[in-house]
Motif scaffolding. Structure first.
Motif, mmCIF file in Angstrom:
data_model
loop_
_atom_site.group_PDB
_atom_site.id
_atom_site.type_symbol
_atom_site.label_atom_id
_atom_site.label_comp_id
_atom_site.label_asym_id
_atom_site.label_seq_id
_atom_site.Cartn_x
_atom_site.Cartn_y
_atom_site.Cartn_z
ATOM 1 N N ILE A 174 43.944 44.636 28.434
ATOM 2 C CA ILE A 174 45.061 45.506 28.821
ATOM 3 C C ILE A 174 45.055 45.750 30.321
ATOM 4 C CG2 ILE A 174 45.993 47.848 28.602
ATOM 5 C CD1 ILE A 174 45.096 47.648 25.597
ATOM 6 N N GLN A 175 43.895 45.985 30.903
ATOM 7 C CA GLN A 175 43.823 46.202 32.349
ATOM 8 C C GLN A 175 44.272 44.967 33.120
ATOM 9 O OE1 GLN A 175 39.760 47.551 32.597
ATOM 10 N NE2 GLN A 175 40.302 49.611 31.904
ATOM 11 N N ALA A 176 43.943 43.782 32.626
ATOM 12 C CA ALA A 176 44.387 42.543 33.284
ATOM 13 C C ALA A 176 45.908 42.395 33.186
ATOM 14 C CB ALA A 176 43.678 41.338 32.674
ATOM 15 N N LEU A 177 46.479 42.734 32.039
ATOM 16 C CA LEU A 177 47.929 42.672 31.885
ATOM 17 C C LEU A 177 48.610 43.683 32.810
ATOM 18 C CD1 LEU A 177 48.047 42.256 28.018
ATOM 19 C CD2 LEU A 177 48.800 40.555 29.696
ATOM 20 N N GLU A 178 48.031 44.869 32.923
ATOM 21 C CA GLU A 178 48.587 45.871 33.834
ATOM 22 C C GLU A 178 48.528 45.384 35.282
ATOM 23 O OE1 GLU A 178 47.462 49.805 31.133
ATOM 24 O OE2 GLU A 178 46.265 49.360 32.917
ATOM 25 N N GLU A 179 47.480 44.674 35.656
ATOM 26 C CA GLU A 179 47.388 44.109 37.010
ATOM 27 C C GLU A 179 48.498 43.098 37.246
ATOM 28 O OE1 GLU A 179 45.583 44.765 39.803
ATOM 29 O OE2 GLU A 179 45.063 46.556 38.643
ATOM 30 N N ARG A 180 48.807 42.293 36.237
ATOM 31 C CA ARG A 180 49.909 41.338 36.371
ATOM 32 C C ARG A 180 51.223 42.078 36.617
ATOM 33 N NH1 ARG A 180 49.172 35.824 34.687
ATOM 34 N NH2 ARG A 180 46.971 35.413 35.091
ATOM 35 N N ILE A 181 51.423 43.181 35.888
ATOM 36 C CA ILE A 181 52.646 43.970 36.046
ATOM 37 C C ILE A 181 52.720 44.539 37.454
ATOM 38 C CG2 ILE A 181 53.825 46.082 35.283
ATOM 39 C CD1 ILE A 181 52.604 45.468 32.446
ATOM 40 N N ARG A 182 51.621 45.124 37.913
ATOM 41 C CA ARG A 182 51.581 45.668 39.278
ATOM 42 C C ARG A 182 51.839 44.574 40.309
ATOM 43 N NH1 ARG A 182 46.939 47.987 37.194
ATOM 44 N NH2 ARG A 182 47.139 50.191 36.725
ATOM 45 N N GLY A 183 51.328 43.383 40.049
ATOM 46 C CA GLY A 183 51.519 42.260 40.959
ATOM 47 C C GLY A 183 52.982 41.879 41.138
ATOM 48 N N ARG A 184 53.813 42.273 40.203
ATOM 49 C CA ARG A 184 55.260 42.030 40.311
ATOM 50 C C ARG A 184 55.978 43.224 40.932
ATOM 51 N NH1 ARG A 184 57.840 38.297 35.911
ATOM 52 N NH2 ARG A 184 56.138 36.855 35.491
ATOM 53 N N GLY A 185 55.206 44.219 41.351
ATOM 54 C CA GLY A 185 55.801 45.397 41.971
ATOM 55 C C GLY A 185 56.393 46.387 40.986
ATOM 56 N N LEU A 186 56.036 46.258 39.716
ATOM 57 C CA LEU A 186 56.554 47.160 38.685
ATOM 58 C C LEU A 186 55.568 48.308 38.463
ATOM 59 C CD1 LEU A 186 57.797 44.327 36.331
ATOM 60 C CD2 LEU A 186 59.171 45.718 37.887
ATOM 61 N N THR A 187 56.077 49.448 37.997
ATOM 62 C CA THR A 187 55.249 50.653 37.982
ATOM 63 C C THR A 187 55.021 51.276 36.612
ATOM 64 O OG1 THR A 187 57.196 52.011 38.435
ATOM 65 C CG2 THR A 187 55.898 51.240 40.346
ATOM 66 N N SER A 188 55.452 50.607 35.550
ATOM 67 C CA SER A 188 55.185 51.147 34.224
ATOM 68 C C SER A 188 55.025 50.025 33.217
ATOM 69 C CB SER A 188 56.298 52.112 33.785
ATOM 70 O OG SER A 188 57.522 51.437 33.696
ATOM 71 N N ALA A 189 54.426 50.386 32.093
ATOM 72 C CA ALA A 189 54.233 49.441 30.995
ATOM 73 C C ALA A 189 54.470 50.187 29.692
ATOM 74 C CB ALA A 189 52.828 48.856 31.020
ATOM 75 N N GLU A 190 54.882 49.433 28.694
ATOM 76 C CA GLU A 190 55.177 50.026 27.396
ATOM 77 C C GLU A 190 54.580 49.141 26.311
ATOM 78 O OE1 GLU A 190 59.154 52.037 26.854
ATOM 79 O OE2 GLU A 190 59.409 50.319 25.502
#
Length: 162
Positions: free
Chosen positions: A93-109
């Motif tokens: 999950i932390q790795a997936l969240e890093e991918r999201i942050r890498g796209r400049g996005l600030t939330s996950a669901e």
């Protein structure tokens, strides 16, 4: 008894990782994952694998960026049953969240079947909070190939990423 520490790496899942019987997945699940890997080539999703030194995935999961809400959705999170509760799901999950942050996005669901309280406890421990409920359902394939429809209620959880 001594603890054994095994180094883990996180990388993109590739089609060569998948084979009949992979992690006990049905043919339907394998086909859906292969479709997700095609979407990954188009940048619509990321699909990751957590691997020990053997390189064989022990956990997999994805993040879908093409949802109508505009919020990236974690999905198909899976850790091999004998390795659950060892911290591998948190690493994924932390790795997936890093991918999201890498796209400049600030939330996950993510959504969790209300009949499965154990994963929900992990998500809440990682900072996800309940934002709603919705009906959900999917086709399930039995070992004999029979497909049935599974209907349930999904708890939707969201996290603001720092």
């Amino acid at each position: 008894m001594a603890d054994v520490v095994v180094p883990l790496t996180v990388r993109d899942l590739v089609a060569e990782d998948l084979y009949p019987g992979f992690a006990g997945w049905t043919d339907t699940h394998l086909a859906g994952t292969l479709e997700a890997l095609e979407r990954a080539k188009r940048g619509e999703v990321d699909f990751l694998a957590v691997c020990p030194p053997s390189g064989i995935p022990v956990a997999t999961g994805g993040v879908d960026y093409a949802k109508p809400s505009g919020v990236p959705v974690l999905w198909q999170l899976e850790v091999d049953a004998p390795l659950r509760s060892c911290g591998i799901g948190s690493i994924l999950i932390q790795a997936l969240e890093e991918r999201i942050r890498g796209r400049g996005l600030t939330s996950a669901e993510l959504g969790i079947d209300e009949n499965w309280p154990r994963p929900r406890a992990l998500y809440e421990r990682l900072g996800y909070v309940v934002v709603g409920r919705e009906p959900g359902g999917w086709n399930r394939q039995a070992p004999d190939g029979t497909v049935t429809r599974y209907e349930t209620m999904i708890t939707v959880l969201r996290k603001t990423l720092a």
